[in-house]
Design an enzyme around this catalytic site. Structure first.
Site, PDB file in Angstrom:
ATOM      1  N   GLU A 227       0.681  -1.182  -0.252  1.00 15.95           N
ATOM      2  CA  GLU A 227      -0.032  -0.217   0.086  1.00 15.95           C
ATOM      3  C   GLU A 227       0.737   0.962  -0.103  1.00 15.95           C
ATOM      4  O   GLU A 227       1.966   1.363   1.249  1.00 15.95           O
ATOM      5  CB  GLU A 227      -0.627   0.267   1.448  1.00 15.95           C
ATOM      6  CG  GLU A 227      -2.200   0.714   0.876  1.00 15.95           C
ATOM      7  CD  GLU A 227      -2.086   1.999   1.445  1.00 15.95           C
ATOM      8  OE1 GLU A 227      -2.161   2.859   0.635  1.00 15.95           O
ATOM      9  OE2 GLU A 227      -2.279   2.261   2.696  1.00 15.95           O
ATOM     10  N   CYS A 261      -1.807   8.327   3.020  1.00 17.94           N
ATOM     11  CA  CYS A 261      -1.571   7.782   1.158  1.00 17.94           C
ATOM     12  C   CYS A 261      -3.201   8.599   0.014  1.00 17.94           C
ATOM     13  O   CYS A 261      -2.493   8.893  -0.529  1.00 17.94           O
ATOM     14  CB  CYS A 261      -1.239   6.602   0.938  1.00 17.94           C
ATOM     15  SG  CYS A 261      -2.731   5.377   2.101  1.00 17.94           S
TER      16      CYS A 261
HETATM   17  O1  LIG Z   1      -2.302   6.877   4.479  1.00 21.68           O
HETATM   18  C1  LIG Z   1      -3.866   6.354   4.320  1.00 21.68           C
HETATM   19  C2  LIG Z   1      -4.215   5.974   5.529  1.00 21.68           C
HETATM   20  C3  LIG Z   1      -5.621   6.245   5.343  1.00 21.68           C
HETATM   21  C4  LIG Z   1      -6.788   6.537   6.072  1.00 21.68           C
HETATM   22  C5  LIG Z   1      -7.817   6.915   6.345  1.00 21.68           C
HETATM   23  O2  LIG Z   1      -8.232   6.668   5.094  1.00 21.68           O
HETATM   24  O3  LIG Z   1      -8.293   7.196   7.069  1.00 21.68           O
END
Ligand SMILES: O=CCCCC(=O)O
Length: 451
Positions: A227, A261
């Protein structure tokens, strides 16, 4: 070295030596040997332990949030919110896990078969600093219910989160040979993946880390879930309430100080709304996201997670401006790891900022002449994690969703994980899925039994 440094002040609080190779080998041996014992326990027992972990996370939400605020500058309320999602994830897999891994009968030509859903062994998790509890939860909860054991290497700036999570899991009843935290360095990851007792790796992190872990996993024929980064597009096709859309989009971009992300890093607005959107969005960002102490619940913009992270993002902003982008607000570095919330426009394909991920409180706004143009800009990216479409016409939203190159699409909402919804990307955002029913299948042996 694992270190705790307060990003709000730059003060070094604690240093912890990396594990030696012998300590790493001992940890591998522990979770490797523990695998058969954990796997052989009835699934109901494993699920009950995971449910107890959910309760303990809930009880310790304030404590965990304070640790995250200290280690990586998360706003205290966001920390509590993160632990809330962790609790949901542990409860979801405790409740739904046993059904998700039940035998699946299959009618086949000339007879019948069953797909038995078994674990595969000990796994390595390599986790990042941006959501120190949530990222671990979405890997650990499904795999513990399935019967895999786990060696966890957390980010080098989050040792206290790593230890607090390990403590909760052990107190909940996960044996110390079914879950072990190890303060390994990145250089020790190849050695871990080369060990025959480790059967797979899940990494959440940068593209660079993904490339190196995927290469080691490939060399050793180990399963891998990645991921990685994202530069998610958010399309504003039309709106019934511009102020509300501006607020929602700004909140999504500035959440976690822009260090998600799946934050909407590229905001693509239809030309008839564009000028007004840019003005109101810039005002919202400048007025509302005022930097302050992350442990004060009224503060909206905390520091970034480290001085290095803030320097990197400030450098990306400066380069974009040098290359011709317009800086509408922000861009200045503050003390320690602070950076002003920033809005950029007039970013063109020739500039680095057009394609790279900016992991901080920086929004880039683009003008689109039509829905097709908005989709074309959205897809013109090496990444393919999430995407969001805002609008009032369901047919236009669906048409955009069909054509967006992304692992996830949200309507009138941007990102936000939930336990029962699969999460993951395509292109350079990685491979595999976490959460939901898919999240328990990645490290599963779907054994065909021909009856
Ligand atoms: O960095 C990715 C994490 C996603 C957190 C979220 O969607 O709450």
């Amino acid at each position: 070295m694992y270190t705790v440094t307060d990003p709000a002040t730059g003060q070094l609080i604690e240093e912890i030596e990396n594990a030696t190779d012998a300590e790493v080998r001992e940890a591998i041996e522990r979770v490797g040997n523990g695998y058969r014992r954990w796997r052989d326990r009835p699934v109901a027992e494993r699920a009950a332990i995971v449910a107890r972990a959910a309760d303990l996370f809930e009880e310790r939400a304030d404590e965990l949030a304070a640790v995250m605020t200290l280690e990586m500058g998360k706003r205290i309320n966001e920390g509590r919110g993160e632990v809330g999602i962790v609790v949901d994830i542990f409860r979801y897999y405790a409740e739904r896990g046993p059904d998700l891994i039940a035998d699946q009968p299959l009618a086949i030509r000339g007879g019948s078969a069953v797909i038995r859903k078994e674990p595969i062994g000990a796994l390595l998790g390599v986790m990042p600093w941006n959501f120190p509890c949530y990222q671990v939860a979405r890997f650990v909860a499904p795999n513990l219910v399935l019967g895999n054991t786990i060696l966890l290497k957390h980010a080098s700036i989050c040792p206290r989160s790593a230890l607090a999570i390990e403590k909760i899991l052990h107190e909940a009843g996960v044996p110390d040979d079914a879950y072990a935290n190890v303060f390994a360095s990145s250089r020790q990851v190849p050695m871990i993946l080369a060990d025959p007792r480790i059967q797979g790796v899940s990494l959440t992190g940068s593209e660079k880390a993904g490339i190196s872990v995927a290469a080691e996993a490939g060399r050793n024929l180990k399963r891998c879930v990645l991921e990685l980064g994202g530069s998610d597009p958010l399309l504003v096709l039309d709106t019934a309430d511009l102020d509300e859309t501006v607020r929602t989009v700004a909140t999504a971009r500035m959440r976690n100080c822009g260090q998600s992300c799946n934050a909407p890093k590229r905001i693509i607005v239809q030309s008839d709304l564009y000028e007004e959107f840019v003005d109101r969005f810039t005002k919202r960002v400048a007025d509302y996201y005022v930097p302050g102490d992350p442990s004060d619940p009224s503060v909206k913009l905390p520091p970034l997670a480290s001085v290095a992270a803030a320097d990197e993002v400030a450098g990306q902003v400066a380069r974009a401006v040098e290359q011709g982008a317009t800086l509408r607000t922000g861009g200045r570095r503050g003390e320690a790891a602070y950076l002003e919330a920033t809005v950029l426009t007039d970013v063109t394909p020739e500039m680095d900022a057009y394609r790279e991920e900016i992991f901080g409180p920086v929004a880039i706004l683009f003008r689109a002449e039509s829905d097709d143009h908005a989709i074309e800009i959205a897809n013109d990216s090496p990444f393919g994690l999430g995407a969001a479409v805002f609008g009032t016409d369901p047919a236009r939203l669906r048409r955009a969703a069909d054509r967006l190159e992304a692992g996830m699409v949200y309507f009138n909402k941007s990102g936000g994980s939930q336990a029962d919804l699969p999460f993951g990307g395509i292109k350079r955002s990685g491979m595999g899925r976490e959460l939901g029913p898919s999240g328990i299948e990645e490290f599963m042996n779907q054994k065909s039994i021909r009856l």
